[in-house]
Motif scaffolding. Structure first.
Motif, short mmCIF file in Angstrom:
data_model
loop_
_atom_site.label_atom_id
_atom_site.label_comp_id
_atom_site.label_asym_id
_atom_site.label_seq_id
_atom_site.Cartn_x
_atom_site.Cartn_y
_atom_site.Cartn_z
N ASP A 230 1.04 -1.33 -0.26
CA ASP A 230 0.02 0.05 -0.15
C ASP A 230 1.20 1.06 0.23
O ASP A 230 2.30 1.10 0.70
N ILE A 231 0.30 2.13 -0.79
CA ILE A 231 0.81 3.71 -0.48
C ILE A 231 -0.42 4.24 0.09
O ILE A 231 -1.16 4.95 -0.61
N SER A 232 0.58 5.26 1.01
CA SER A 232 -0.16 6.37 1.70
C SER A 232 0.05 7.17 1.18
O SER A 232 1.40 7.97 1.34
N LEU A 233 -0.56 8.35 0.71
CA LEU A 233 -0.49 9.61 0.47
C LEU A 233 -1.53 10.29 1.79
O LEU A 233 -2.79 10.76 1.07
N GLU A 234 -0.84 11.43 1.98
CA GLU A 234 -1.28 12.68 3.48
C GLU A 234 -1.20 13.72 2.71
O GLU A 234 -0.27 14.87 2.38
N ILE A 235 -1.73 14.09 1.65
CA ILE A 235 -1.42 16.11 0.45
C ILE A 235 -1.85 17.19 1.45
O ILE A 235 -3.15 17.91 2.05
N LEU A 236 -1.44 17.29 1.63
CA LEU A 236 -1.39 19.58 2.37
C LEU A 236 -1.69 20.54 1.31
O LEU A 236 -1.37 20.15 0.87
N ILE A 237 -3.34 20.72 1.83
CA ILE A 237 -3.72 21.97 0.60
C ILE A 237 -4.02 22.88 1.44
O ILE A 237 -4.00 23.52 2.08
N ILE A 238 -3.01 24.28 0.77
CA ILE A 238 -3.09 25.32 1.48
C ILE A 238 -3.54 26.86 0.32
O ILE A 238 -3.60 26.78 -0.38
N ASN A 239 -5.01 27.00 1.11
CA ASN A 239 -5.66 28.27 0.01
C ASN A 239 -4.70 29.95 0.52
O ASN A 239 -4.56 30.02 1.47
N LYS A 259 -2.91 1.02 -8.52
CA LYS A 259 -4.28 0.73 -8.86
C LYS A 259 -4.92 1.69 -7.56
O LYS A 259 -4.16 1.82 -6.62
N ILE A 260 -5.55 2.86 -7.73
CA ILE A 260 -6.55 3.95 -6.65
C ILE A 260 -7.37 3.22 -6.07
O ILE A 260 -8.31 2.86 -6.55
N VAL A 261 -7.27 2.98 -4.28
CA VAL A 261 -8.32 2.57 -4.08
C VAL A 261 -9.43 3.59 -2.90
O VAL A 261 -10.65 3.02 -3.34
N LYS A 278 -6.05 13.20 2.18
CA LYS A 278 -5.63 11.39 2.35
C LYS A 278 -6.26 10.63 1.42
O LYS A 278 -7.08 10.60 0.72
N ALA A 279 -4.74 9.90 0.58
CA ALA A 279 -5.12 9.13 -0.54
C ALA A 279 -4.67 7.58 -0.22
O ALA A 279 -3.76 7.67 0.43
N SER A 280 -5.19 6.07 -0.95
CA SER A 280 -4.95 4.83 -0.86
C SER A 280 -4.53 4.44 -1.72
O SER A 280 -5.49 4.72 -2.94
N ILE A 281 -2.78 3.99 -2.27
CA ILE A 281 -3.37 3.34 -3.59
C ILE A 281 -2.33 2.09 -3.51
O ILE A 281 -1.85 2.15 -2.44
N HIS A 290 4.80 5.84 -11.66
CA HIS A 290 4.61 7.69 -11.54
C HIS A 290 3.17 7.67 -11.24
O HIS A 290 2.10 6.96 -11.47
N ILE A 291 2.86 8.88 -10.30
CA ILE A 291 1.37 9.28 -9.65
C ILE A 291 1.08 11.05 -9.86
O ILE A 291 2.25 11.60 -9.66
#
Length: 443
Positions: A230-239, A259-261, A278-281, A290-291
């Motif tokens: 599993d690949i875990s993505l924690e994406i920080l979004i700043i406006n 595959k994106i789960v 968060k996203a899980s692959i 590549h993502i």
């Protein structure tokens, strides 16, 4: 023989009796060694010739054996070696490819026994240096087995399960300051069982990837955590705008066997606010992937729809490769079995053979199966490397490199074999990129 018989209940039945002829007992008094040689064991014949040569050389040093007896032993040994070579040429066997090696080795043995000058040069090599090399090889195997046995031993626990953890907030006010345990770090280590917290933070920072620029209306960066499959993505979004952004969505896509789960959901971000998405692959094989993706949002003030193309996240194959070990026989059998091969030409600025091999081993996270003596110097080096992925895929690497005499540069090839195409190509790209780099000196 077929006949009718009467059964116990009075009915008739047909009974068939088969008579097998007795096998004739063959009295084979052929010795086992001769039988194996006649069966086409070329390698055994080479070993027999080498052993006879050593016996004859040692017999010449013994005073109780006369020169006539030594000459008779030499003549018989040469005759046997000639017969072994003739047998290898005539008899078809699976070891037919070893015929040239057998000829060269036995020709050297015959020359050593028949030519006094050759005997003077080769005798110390055959009797002394060969034994030293074999003892060194056995010592390296024993050391490797002892290291493997130590790896199998369970590690001692860093923190005992019954260690006390002090909570300052729960202590009475009457407790003296000197009685209080102010070492929060040790308490945290007891609770988590993890002592080296600094290296953990450093490892996390190495896996943070900026997805957009500081000048974009929305800044994004991702913390990538690889856990085997599993690949875990924690994406920080700043406006970064003074307006509220509605329906902000991070649309991700992958290239490779991923595959994106869990896809990120749409969010609404206030002015100068930030959120973590968060996203899980899911990963199913060892290969470079590549993502990439896009941030889509709506500005509530201008009612405009905005798009931001994100930078690609390159997934390194080294996150899935683990060093492993195997015997030489298993390595050769897998090398003959695997069909995918990638051949990489050596092009590096490193001038030392062993430094280059060490750099390749460390950069590819593989295990060197060939024992290398750092005290020996030469112009050629060959070594086998082995690793296994978290998915159970085997990766085999053979390094054959030589040092040119005219300019001192290294030349040769690195061959990679695996059962799947992805790991062979990805590992080849990794070696191509790292072999031009200089090895980093460890402080």
């Amino acid at each position: 023989v077929t006949k009718n018989v009467v059964l116990a209940d009075g009915t008739y039945a047909t009974q068939t009796v088969y008579n097998e002829p007795k096998k004739a007992v063959i009295d084979d008094s052929t010795p086992s060694l001769r039988k194996m040689l006649l069966g086409g064991d070329v390698f055994l014949g080479t070993i027999v010739g080498s052993a006879l040569t050593k016996i004859c050389l040692r017999a010449s040093d013994l005073p109780e054996i006369s020169s006539v007896e030594v000459k008779a032993m030499t003549a018989k040994s040469v005759l046997i070696m000639c017969g072994v070579v003739k047998m290898a040429e005539v008899n078809p066997s699976p070891q037919k490819s070893s015929l040239s090696d057998c000829k060269d080795r036995l020709s050297m043995c015959c020359r050593c026994l028949l030519d006094p000058k050759a005997e003077e040069l080769l005798k110390p090599l055959i009797l002394v240096e060969g034994r030293k090399s074999f003892s060194t090889f056995l010592t390296s195997i024993k050391d490797k087995e002892s290291k493997d046995a130590k790896k199998d031993e369970p590690d001692a626990p860093m923190t005992q399960a019954d260690d006390l953890i002090h909570f300052r907030q729960l202590k009475a006010m009457s407790v003296q300051v000197g009685d209080m345990d102010l070492d929060d770090g040790s308490d945290l280590a007891r609770a988590t069982g993890y002592v080296d917290g600094g290296s953990l933070l450093e490892s996390e920072l190495n896996h943070v990837y900026p997805l957009s620029g500081f000048a974009d209306p929305v800044y994004a960066e991702a913390l990538v955590t690889v856990r085997d499959y599993d690949i875990s993505l924690e994406i920080l979004i700043i406006n970064r705008t003074p307006n509220t952004l509605a329906n902000l969505t991070v649309e991700l896509a992958t290239m490779g066997d991923m595959k994106i789960v869990e896809r990120p959901q749409a969010h609404t971000i206030g002015p100068l606010d930030q959120i973590t998405i968060k996203a899980s692959i899911k990963v199913s094989s060892t290969e470079t992937g590549h993502i990439f993706g896009t941030i889509v949002y709506e500005d509530t003030s201008t009612q405009e729809r905005g798009y931001i193309n994100l930078n690609d996240i390159h997934m390194d194959i080294m996150d899935y490769i683990r060093p492993a070990t195997c015997t030489d026989e298993i390595f050769r059998s897998m090398w003959a079995e695997f069909e995918w091969e990638n051949k990489v030409a050596i092009s590096t600025s490193i001038s030392d053979l062993q430094v280059f091999l060490k750099h390749v081993v460390e950069s590819t996270n593989m295990n060197c199966l060939t024992p290398i003596d750092s005290s020996e110097k030469g112009s050629f080096l060959a070594a086998n490397l082995y690793a296994r992925s978290v998915f159970g895929e085997d990766a085999l690497v053979n390094v054959s490199v030589e040092k040119k005499e005219n300019d001192g540069k290294l030349a040769g090839y690195i061959r990679i074999r695996s059962k799947t195409q992805g790991i062979a190509l990805s590992l080849g790209d990794r070696i191509t990129n790292v072999q031009r780099e200089l090895p980093q000196a460890k402080s």
